[in-house]
Design an enzyme around this catalytic site. Structure first.
Site, PDB file in Angstrom:
ATOM      1  CG  ASN A 106      34.379  -8.500   3.925  1.00  0.00           C
ATOM      2  OD1 ASN A 106      34.059  -9.493   3.282  1.00  0.00           O
ATOM      3  ND2 ASN A 106      33.771  -7.345   3.795  1.00  0.00           N
ATOM      4  CB  THR A 150      35.011 -10.763  10.639  1.00  0.00           C
ATOM      5  OG1 THR A 150      34.392  -9.605  10.056  1.00  0.00           O
ATOM      6  CG2 THR A 150      34.176 -11.282  11.795  1.00  0.00           C
ATOM      7  CD  GLU A 169      31.700 -10.041   7.475  1.00  0.00           C
ATOM      8  OE1 GLU A 169      32.269  -9.372   8.342  1.00  0.00           O
ATOM      9  OE2 GLU A 169      30.498  -9.918   7.160  1.00  0.00           O
TER      10      GLU A 169
END
Length: 351
Positions: free
Chosen positions: A251, A249, A297
């Site tokens: 962030n 992901t 995220e």
């Protein structure tokens, strides 16, 4: 000082001849839409000295929602009829933070995003006035003279009926129109009331939009905004657990005072380097791993090998999928994540 507010009617028609003044325009780059153009001024001293007559509208305009679009669109329309530039005047920080420190509302859009949205509506210039304690002391009459008359040479001011300005918000639309007879500008009041299913039929407003976002009702917020709610920021390194689990992901370190949706999983899009990618978005503290820091995220669905660290990205929220929860095991979490991605893929494919 100025506040957003709905309105209707027209106090009196535009008056006086106006000088033609084609604006010089500068690019404002959006995410994936190319560049739109608008002048951006920060403070009265940034206004060109040879600036001619203009059509002006004033307000916080946070989110540039569908009600705001009506009044800004009307200002642009009237400016084109009069062959003069259109100018939006807004403030930084939000006036409430200066008048009542600590009360800064969550922001639906940072100023560069508002400028981009306003440019898409055809606005020629955006004036961001630094809102200081001294500025908040300006009387309504002084505000009119210093901003509208001396600097912007307004020939027409377009507002909603509840617009207030000056020290202690003492200035009203009626007062604005009254002084227009002395300073050679007209005032037009536009009905900003828009309503729909969002918020149970309440009139659309920035306040209602913030509440829906805070509740996780991003679909309702999108109805008011006329587009998905967006969060922006720089991609920073996190715990990298998503990568370990097979779902890397981005962030996103969000901008100050950003209106962030309630904790949970959402379908939406991640835009980086001009590319808009379907995404599964997680908001929360990651309770599965006893996290304490609230993060945003975004997993770019079916994308492999993306390196987004250090990039400024945008995350658009389309739909709420489920709430944040802690599972009995990591295996159960993985099953849930696979289902989340499947739902997000389907939801974004439908838009």
């Amino acid at each position: 000082m100025p506040t957003d507010g709905p309105g209707h009617g027209s106090l009196r028609p535009a008056q006086s001849a106006v000088r033609r003044q084609p604006p010089q325009r500068h690019s404002v780059h959006g995410f994936g839409r190319g560049a739109v153009t608008v002048q951006r001024w920060r403070g009265l001293e940034d206004i060109p000295q040879d600036w001619g007559r203009s059509v002006v509208t004033i307000g916080s305009y946070d989110g540039v929602h569908r009600g705001h679009q009506l009044i800004i669109g009307r200002a642009v329309e009237r400016a084109r009829e009069l062959s003069v530039p259109s100018v939006v005047v807004t403030f930084d920080p939000h006036p409430s933070e200066v008048v009542r420190p600590g009360s800064h509302p969550p922001l639906l859009a940072p100023h560069h995003r508002r400028a981009e949205l306003m440019a898409e509506l055809g606005v020629d210039a955006v004036l961001i006035l630094p809102f200081t304690a001294g500025f908040s002391q300006l009387s309504p009459a002084d505000f009119i003279v210093k901003v509208l008359v001396d600097k912007l040479h307004a020939c027409l001011v377009v507002e909603g009926p509840n617009f207030r300005f000056g020290h202690r918000a003492a200035g009203t639309v009626d007062f604005l129109a009254e002084l227009g007879t002395s300073y050679d500008y007209a005032v037009e009041v536009v009905d900003l009331y828009v309503s729909g299913a969002a918020g149970g039929g309440q009139p659309f407003s920035s306040t209602l939009t913030r509440r829906l976002v805070a509740q996780g009702d991003v679909a309702g917020a999108a109805e008011i905004l006329g587009r998905p709610h967006r969060v922006e920021g720089i991609v920073v390194r996190g715990a990298q657990r998503g990568r370990e689990l097979g779902y890397p992901t981005a962030n996103v370190e969000t901008l100050p005072h950003t209106a962030i949706p309630a904790d949970g999983v959402y379908a939406g899009w991640l835009t980086a380097d001009g590319e808009r990618m379907p995404a599964a978005i997680s908001v929360g503290t990651n309770p599965q791993f006893d996290g304490t820091e609230r993060t945003v995220e975004a997993y770019a669905i079916d994308r492999v090998g993306l390196d987004l660290y250090g990039l400024h990205v945008a995350v658009d929220f389309l739909a709420y999928v489920r709430g944040q929860q802690k599972f009995a095991s990591v295996d159960e979490l993985l099953v849930a994540m696979a289902d989340d991605v499947k739902q997000c893929r389907e939801l974004t494919a439908g838009h």
